[in-house]
Enzyme design. Sequence first.
Site, PDB file in Angstrom:
ATOM      1  N   GLU A  66       0.824  -1.202   0.000  1.00 32.76           N
ATOM      2  CA  GLU A  66       0.000   0.000   0.000  1.00 32.76           C
ATOM      3  C   GLU A  66       0.870   1.269   0.000  1.00 32.76           C
ATOM      4  OE1 GLU A  66      -3.521   1.890   2.904  1.00 32.76           O
ATOM      5  OE2 GLU A  66      -2.353   0.146   3.546  1.00 32.76           O
ATOM      6  N   LYS A 132      -9.022   2.905  -2.645  1.00 29.06           N
ATOM      7  CA  LYS A 132      -9.410   2.339  -1.350  1.00 29.06           C
ATOM      8  C   LYS A 132     -10.744   2.932  -0.895  1.00 29.06           C
ATOM      9  CE  LYS A 132      -7.309   1.648   3.249  1.00 29.06           C
ATOM     10  NZ  LYS A 132      -6.072   1.916   4.035  1.00 29.06           N
ATOM     11  N   CYS A 168      -5.838  -2.916   2.134  1.00 28.65           N
ATOM     12  CA  CYS A 168      -5.745  -2.964   3.600  1.00 28.65           C
ATOM     13  C   CYS A 168      -7.115  -3.023   4.281  1.00 28.65           C
ATOM     14  CB  CYS A 168      -4.903  -1.800   4.099  1.00 28.65           C
ATOM     15  SG  CYS A 168      -4.090  -2.156   5.691  1.00 28.65           S
ATOM     16  N   SER A 315      18.641   0.696  30.823  1.00 28.84           N
ATOM     17  CA  SER A 315      19.743   1.083  29.940  1.00 28.84           C
ATOM     18  C   SER A 315      20.476  -0.140  29.425  1.00 28.84           C
ATOM     19  CB  SER A 315      20.705   2.034  30.651  1.00 28.84           C
ATOM     20  OG  SER A 315      21.324   1.417  31.765  1.00 28.84           O
TER      21      SER A 315
END
Length: 563
Positions: A66, A132, A168, A315
């Site tokens: 897409e 679409k 989609c 971290s």
Amino acid sequence: MSKDNKTANPTVKAVASEATVTPDSITFALAQSHFLVGDISANVEKMRALALEAREQGADVIIFPELALLGYPPQDLLLRPSLSGRIKSALASLSDINDIVMIIGYPHVDHHGTFNSAAILHNGHQKGFYHKQYLPNYGVFDERRYFDKGRNQVLFDYKGITIGLLICEDLWEKNLIAELKQQGAELIVCLNASPFEVKKQETRKIMLAKRSRDHKLPIIYVNAVGGQDDLVFDGGSMAVQADGSVAHEAARFMNQLMFATLNVNNLTFNTQTKAPLTLSRESEIYQALVVGLRDYVNYSGFTGVIIGLSGGIDSALTLCIAVDALGADKVYAVMMPYEYTSKISLEDAQAQARRLNVSYTVCPIFDAVEGIRHTLAPLFNKSPADTTEENIQARARGVILMALSNKFGHLVLTTGNKSELAVGYSTLYGDMAGGFDVLKDVYKTQVYDLANYRNRLEDTPVIPERVITRPPSAELRAEQTDQDSLPDYDVLDGILTLYVDEDLGYKDIIDKGFDGDMVAKIITMVDNSEYKRRQAPIGTKVSQKAFGRERRYPLVNKWTLKG
């Protein structure tokens, strides 16, 4: 082919091949690849290379994701006045590719509006296009801001097979595929840019199986891959049989040109000899974090990243992800101890830096903190010490990291997790100072799961064991632990998941078994910390609802806790 998009739901047919002899099979190439937003010329060249490779390997049709021509999500680039001309030139430049049909996702701009579209190109001609019809406007999606709604069902005939096109969200709405089937579709091709979140691939498979079984149609599902800002597209493209079974599945998080051959006589796909590995919850989250950081850093042009390595678990995990994403030679770790930094933290930070072979520097902040405190002493007027002095430590570290970033061009990675960000257990312009937060959408309990997962991948752990087992602490005062200010993370994350990810309210969360006073405290902390989150760096989305573009609350409001 009609271009009148205003007509109410007509079905339009295009012919991509005029072959007089029906072949026994058609081979489709599923171009699961990363197309960078805005880089139209590079995207065109990638399409060209993939189409030629696919043709060389015997493919008849190649399908791109897409909006691949412009990249997804292009956001306000869709509003640029030069967009239409650039797109037309890009499509025209592909006219020299012959003997393979190209189905390309692109933004279509004409006098009717702007559409999220798919073009059918063959032998130098655009045979048709599809717009679409269902435009998602929830979560991370904002398509109604940019696109007009398509109204045409589009079928095209190719070598005796009638193919229906969807994009989609269209496939998630059951009526469109039903209409295509009614009009004679024998195969559905769906172009996608579906972002990653935990368990999303399982959800896609369930949906595809239902659509294919309900309508007795095979489906080709092509998804994008790669990182774009805070989103990661995880691929997992598929060719699904009419009975709902998966015939082909592409690897997750990787560029792949996958081939699926359809038997024209019985409309079934050949099956792949080896399916990709099924990813555990931890492995798919970890890969998403690696891809998100890798693509953000590399495509933004940074020469490397710099991390304040504290000897704590956040971290430590961030350092692992950075090394896996970029390589040790692009990762720089700085330990910035103060009087409350424990010997264990110093030892563990150094051990991990050596284990991962990254550049490691110790830069004490005592002089910086004392200088700031000395400057502020007359203004504080002998006020008792409180969190202000603790925050000065965090801000001194932020100043050092940003100075190193300015000097050497490295992106500062912050190391805060979703639990801390949710309740404001972080310091503005201190540990929140930086350009990308790898763990922004990862709860603290998940941090531990991911740390253990990463250690299991190698014989020698990359994170020292006691970093995982010792009580977490910001080490901003003597004998400090996170639980001085917060409940146990199992409890905290349980409440946060219900409130942030699932949008449950005070009463509903209590009904799940949590203490009312604790729920009230946590919800209040979340609501009061919105102003901090608005200033936080972006980070990769992995959950159902991440802080950022899909959770937007007003900074100033009078919404009551129990109302």
